[in-house]
Design an enzyme around this catalytic site. Structure first.
Site, mmCIF file in Angstrom:
data_model
loop_
_atom_site.group_PDB
_atom_site.id
_atom_site.type_symbol
_atom_site.label_atom_id
_atom_site.label_comp_id
_atom_site.label_asym_id
_atom_site.label_seq_id
_atom_site.Cartn_x
_atom_site.Cartn_y
_atom_site.Cartn_z
ATOM 1 N N TYR A 142 0.837 -1.116 -0.016
ATOM 2 C CA TYR A 142 0.112 -0.034 -0.082
ATOM 3 C C TYR A 142 0.818 1.318 0.182
ATOM 4 C CZ TYR A 142 -4.110 -2.775 1.100
ATOM 5 O OH TYR A 142 -5.429 -3.835 0.950
ATOM 6 N N LYS A 189 2.633 -15.542 2.690
ATOM 7 C CA LYS A 189 2.733 -16.424 1.467
ATOM 8 C C LYS A 189 4.051 -16.595 1.015
ATOM 9 C CE LYS A 189 0.391 -18.105 -2.082
ATOM 10 N NZ LYS A 189 -0.828 -19.058 -1.801
ATOM 11 N N ASP A 221 -3.989 -17.726 1.689
ATOM 12 C CA ASP A 221 -5.075 -18.406 1.104
ATOM 13 C C ASP A 221 -5.810 -19.294 2.028
ATOM 14 O OD1 ASP A 221 -2.714 -19.360 0.554
ATOM 15 O OD2 ASP A 221 -3.404 -20.489 -1.338
ATOM 16 N N ASP A 249 -10.779 -7.834 7.793
ATOM 17 C CA ASP A 249 -12.176 -7.516 7.328
ATOM 18 C C ASP A 249 -13.087 -8.655 7.034
ATOM 19 O OD1 ASP A 249 -11.740 -4.771 7.379
ATOM 20 O OD2 ASP A 249 -11.605 -4.545 5.331
HETATM 21 MG MG MG Z 1 -10.270 -2.811 4.750
HETATM 22 MG MG MG Z 2 -4.284 -21.216 -2.998
#
Ligand code: MG
Ligand code: MG
Lengths: 354, 354
Positions: A142, A189, A221, A249
């Site tokens: 970000y 990850k 994931d 979230d």
């Molecule tokens: Mg958010």
């Molecule tokens: Mg995956």
């Protein structure tokens, strides 16, 4: 205690709900003899409209000069849905977090027994959930370098982390785990990303100083699945900025109501408190927005300054409101209570509790 | 229609389940007068055993020469659990995707009424869910430049997209939406990421050529919430590689059984169809593996060639099997039906449906 509180109520329903939080803090100030001084300043879309800047210099200075920041919400469709817009409301929040050095976002997620019937998850899945997410807030993709070639045909975003950025939040997360169930899960990850491998290395090293805390790892994931399949397995989750955005979230909805969830963003020098819900433009000005998350963020503010009894008074008043069904329609569709009526009830309950 | 289908059934339960998919396709061919030709070739651990290469040149050539690839599963403990192994079954799959130019991964997620009690979501949330995710598969941060400074203290990953990479998958997603409920949701983080803004710009432009498809946008953090709160709102979801990884794995658990989930990976010239479950070595040869994901991947193959009625015949037969509880023990622990019995039921139902 004297507290100078910067009020950045922002866009959409931000001002409406923040007003109830201020009302609540004023009631607390009266009862417990504290002097809370509130100074307002614009941020987000409204600040762009007024000054062209989502975080005007005067707003930032007010925050730096204050003891804490009470934040509402930002965002407006006229900027969000316009890919050509060069100035965006969210830039104000991102710059504010960075300027105040708020490198950690803390999000507790708890299954409140009275709200379990509102949870999208089946009762046996959500029961017992009590986790806290430590999300790195000022680094990662970000904030990394953004590029767009001059033809406008190739874009890029850089995700970058240094060991220092990881260390400081990791210490906070391990310390929190110590006061809880002594389990920390790093979400990353690492099978694909270099930054994730750095997170894993640094957090593993720091973990050696917290031998009483069990450390494990989960790919993002898989974490997105586990948050639905078995959220009660988690105690403290530590993760980088974007993964934290997504996972927290996702986690925010499993408890049954986003309208009750508060958060803290802390750094070494400053602290900001805000509801986790957004600016909800469709509800703006309708006096229907749920003020409880904003009111509970005011309670987190009090806790931050070790005013635990005062924070408890707010929590108790909120519980009373829920118990007596003094709630906005998002909690009970049949309720005719408005944003300000819920705020009034909570403030009055605190004022008259003695 | 004549279709040459390369069959790469691979390791573990791959051959058993793929056999049922072939049986099903043969039944479809009989009923609808198509000639499906199947040619088998080794991939994964079995290919390493036979040739030393997880993707032998002959296997790749067969795929390139065929109209479509029907894929089983790969992976074997003797390689997966050996950290010193230099050749790994998964390398075969990665190389195959790359060699075939499979830039789009397609993942349908459907709530089967008979499986709703197995869903972690409450019935009213999952009911009516029928969505498909188009995930970009060969670009973005998983494939961008990775850096680690020589002190090992600063790491970075680059997320990059070009308009061309977005256009080609966007066309596929819009076309799919046309054959469905005519709604496309782009999942991005356009309020923060430059690449997301490029996605939004390119997809908005392409959307003008698909005026009959309603296009909307959702930030990835919100999408992670909506997948739990209200998954039936979605028709086609289009998104970049990493967001697609997270959202599609999150989505994979809401239906109640991973044993029913099929996927397609498509490019300009080639297409591959496979169940999302792995090689499940523990179940190998026991005739207990659920063949439905593989059978549904055969239905996706038919859809790819616009044989919609034929695909529907498979879907209907699968629904019938579920309805009549002709299922393997992963769906119903009390069921005594085998892999081949489930396949026989589905093939027979198609053959005798007229
Ligand atoms: Mg958010
Ligand atoms: Mg995956």
């Amino acid at each position: 205690m004297n507290l100078d509180i910067a009020v950045l109520s922002g866009d959409g329903i931000g001002p409406e709900v923040t007003k109830q939080a201020i009302k609540t803090l004023k009631a607390v100030g009266e009862v417990y003899n504290h002097t809370f001084t509130f100074k307002e300043a614009p941020v987000g879309a409204i600040a762009i409209d007024q000054t062209g800047d989502p975080l005007p210099e005067k707003t930032l200075q007010l925050c730096l000069d204050s003891d804490a920041v009470l934040f509402g919400a930002i965002g407006h469709p006229k900027y969000d849905n316009d890919p050509s817009a060069k100035v965006r409301p969210e830039q104000g929040l991102l710059k504010l977090r960075k300027s105040l050095g708020l490198f950690t976002n803390i999000r507790p997620i708890k299954a409140f027994p009275t709200l379990i019937e509102k949870s999208p998850l089946k009762e046996e899945r959500i029961l017992g959930t009590d986790l806290t997410i430590y999300r790195e807030l000022t680094g990662g993709i970000y904030f990394g370098e953004k590029k767009l070639n001059k033809e406008g045909s190739v874009a890029s975003d850089l995700c970058e982390y240094s060991d220092y950025e990881i260390e400081r939040i990791a210490h906070l997360a391990f310390k929190a785990a110590r006061t809880r169930r002594k389990k920390l899960t790093l979400v990353d990850k690492a099978n694909v990303l270099e930054t994730s491998r750095l997170w894993r290395k640094v957090v593993t090293n720091i973990g050696k100083s917290y031998a009483d805390v069990e450390l494990d790892f989960l790919f993002v994931d898989n974490a997105a699945m586990q948050m639905i399949l078995n959220p009660s397995q988690f105690d403290v989750i530590l993760t980088e900025n974007m993964f934290g955005d997504i996972i927290s979230d996702e986690g925010s909805v499993i408890g049954g109501s986003i309208g009750l969830l508060a958060s803290a963003s802390v750094g070494d020098e400053n602290a900001m408190f805000e509801p986790i819900h957004g600016s909800f433009p469709q509800a703006t000005g309708k006096n229907i927005a749920n003020p409880i998350a904003s009111i509970l963020s005011a309670a987190m503010l009090l806790e931050h300054f070790k005013l635990f009894e005062e924070a408890k008074a707010i929590n108790k008043a909120v519980e009373k409101a829920l118990e007596m069904n003094v709630v906005t329609p998002d909690i009970d569709a049949d309720s005719k209570k408005t944003t300000s009526e819920v705020g009034n009830f909570i403030a009055d309950y605190i004022a008259n509790a003695e």
